[in-house]
Design a protein around this motif. Structure first.
Motif, mmCIF file in Angstrom:
data_model
loop_
_atom_site.group_PDB
_atom_site.id
_atom_site.type_symbol
_atom_site.label_atom_id
_atom_site.label_comp_id
_atom_site.label_asym_id
_atom_site.label_seq_id
_atom_site.Cartn_x
_atom_site.Cartn_y
_atom_site.Cartn_z
ATOM 1 N N ARG A 103 39.605 41.508 30.237
ATOM 2 C CA ARG A 103 40.513 42.331 31.036
ATOM 3 C C ARG A 103 40.796 43.666 30.358
ATOM 4 N N ALA A 104 41.080 43.622 29.058
ATOM 5 C CA ALA A 104 41.369 44.860 28.322
ATOM 6 C C ALA A 104 40.184 45.818 28.387
ATOM 7 N N HIS A 105 38.997 45.287 28.250
ATOM 8 C CA HIS A 105 37.788 46.116 28.262
ATOM 9 C C HIS A 105 37.504 46.684 29.649
ATOM 10 N N VAL A 106 37.548 45.832 30.663
ATOM 11 C CA VAL A 106 37.226 46.263 32.026
ATOM 12 C C VAL A 106 38.263 47.245 32.552
ATOM 13 N N ALA A 107 39.540 46.999 32.279
ATOM 14 C CA ALA A 107 40.609 47.854 32.803
ATOM 15 C C ALA A 107 40.638 49.233 32.150
ATOM 16 N N ALA A 108 40.073 49.334 30.954
ATOM 17 C CA ALA A 108 40.110 50.602 30.225
ATOM 18 C C ALA A 108 39.176 51.640 30.849
ATOM 19 N N ILE A 130 29.953 44.109 35.718
ATOM 20 C CA ILE A 130 31.304 43.829 35.221
ATOM 21 C C ILE A 130 31.953 45.099 34.681
ATOM 22 N N THR A 131 31.191 45.932 34.020
ATOM 23 C CA THR A 131 31.751 47.120 33.373
ATOM 24 C C THR A 131 31.720 48.367 34.253
ATOM 25 N N SER A 132 31.156 48.262 35.425
ATOM 26 C CA SER A 132 31.055 49.400 36.324
ATOM 27 C C SER A 132 32.437 49.840 36.822
ATOM 28 N N ASP A 137 38.446 47.405 39.860
ATOM 29 C CA ASP A 137 39.606 46.780 40.511
ATOM 30 C C ASP A 137 39.333 45.326 40.898
ATOM 31 N N GLU A 138 38.158 45.066 41.466
ATOM 32 C CA GLU A 138 37.839 43.698 41.880
ATOM 33 C C GLU A 138 37.690 42.770 40.673
ATOM 34 N N VAL A 139 37.066 43.255 39.616
ATOM 35 C CA VAL A 139 36.889 42.431 38.415
ATOM 36 C C VAL A 139 38.246 42.125 37.782
ATOM 37 N N VAL A 140 39.126 43.113 37.704
ATOM 38 C CA VAL A 140 40.461 42.888 37.133
ATOM 39 C C VAL A 140 41.246 41.894 37.991
ATOM 40 N N ARG A 145 43.298 36.360 38.644
ATOM 41 C CA ARG A 145 43.281 35.087 39.385
ATOM 42 C C ARG A 145 42.872 33.932 38.454
ATOM 43 N N LEU A 146 41.881 34.174 37.623
ATOM 44 C CA LEU A 146 41.452 33.149 36.667
ATOM 45 C C LEU A 146 42.545 32.869 35.637
ATOM 46 N N GLN A 147 43.264 33.898 35.248
ATOM 47 C CA GLN A 147 44.366 33.734 34.290
ATOM 48 C C GLN A 147 45.396 32.743 34.829
ATOM 49 N N ARG A 148 45.645 32.757 36.106
ATOM 50 C CA ARG A 148 46.608 31.826 36.707
ATOM 51 C C ARG A 148 46.086 30.388 36.715
ATOM 52 N N ARG A 149 44.793 30.191 36.515
ATOM 53 C CA ARG A 149 44.209 28.832 36.451
ATOM 54 C C ARG A 149 44.324 28.204 35.072
ATOM 55 N N VAL A 150 44.684 28.993 34.070
ATOM 56 C CA VAL A 150 44.801 28.455 32.710
ATOM 57 C C VAL A 150 45.985 27.488 32.681
ATOM 58 N N PRO A 151 45.744 26.223 32.340
ATOM 59 C CA PRO A 151 46.855 25.253 32.277
ATOM 60 C C PRO A 151 47.880 25.673 31.225
#
Length: 158
Positions: A103-108, A130-132, A137-140, A145-151
């Motif tokens: 996330r940090a890499h893609v959002a930068a 992924i880095t495009s 926005d879609e990747v972030v 969304r995946l972050q919310r799946r982390v138990p």
């Protein structure tokens, strides 16, 4: 926003728990390191453990591994953290730390690579979709969304 590549390898990311889909009950299970040794970390013994159905599988030290897809490299179990993204491609991560680095890499908008960084950085090997900037926005959103799946018990504090 700026991001500096920390130089993490996929091996280092799997030194922490890897979240997988249990091959028995399809719930979230973990691949954990059972013993940390002075040997190369990819050869450490690991265990697949499911807290839902009590499945336990052992992987002896120095066993083979298969890298490069949405499966755990040690047991071949599908990763828990994976989702369709950007026209049918699959975005995946091993664990919460992996998601945070992605996330940090893609959002930068400015990504820095230290001169002394070797060619094995996980971020250096990301697919261009992924880095495009076009997909940022879609990747972030997918990472969030995946972050919310982390138990809750698997959170690393990132």
């Amino acid at each position: 926003m700026r991001h500096r590549d920390p130089g993490l390898t996929a091996y280092e990311l799997t030194a922490e728990d890897v979240l997988v889909t249990c091959p028995s009950c399809q719930a979230c299970a973990r691949v954990v390191v059972t013993t940390r040794t002075d040997e190369w970390l990819g050869s450490w013994p690991r265990r697949l453990v499911c807290p839902h159905c009590s499945l336990v599988q052992e992987r002896p030290p120095r066993s083979g591994s298969a890298w490069g897809g949405a499966t755990d490299p040690y047991f071949g179990a599908p990763l828990w953290l994976q989702s369709p993204c950007c026209g049918g491609r699959v975005l995946w991560a091993y664990n919460e730390r992996h998601l945070g680095v992605l996330r940090a890499h893609v959002a930068a908008k400015l990504r820095e690579r230290p001169d002394d960084l070797g060619p094995t950085s996980m971020l250096e090997r990301l697919p261009s979709w992924i880095t495009s900037a076009q997909h940022r926005d879609e990747v972030v959103r997918t990472i969030d969304r995946l972050q919310r799946r982390v138990p809750p018990g698997a959170r690393t504090g990132i």
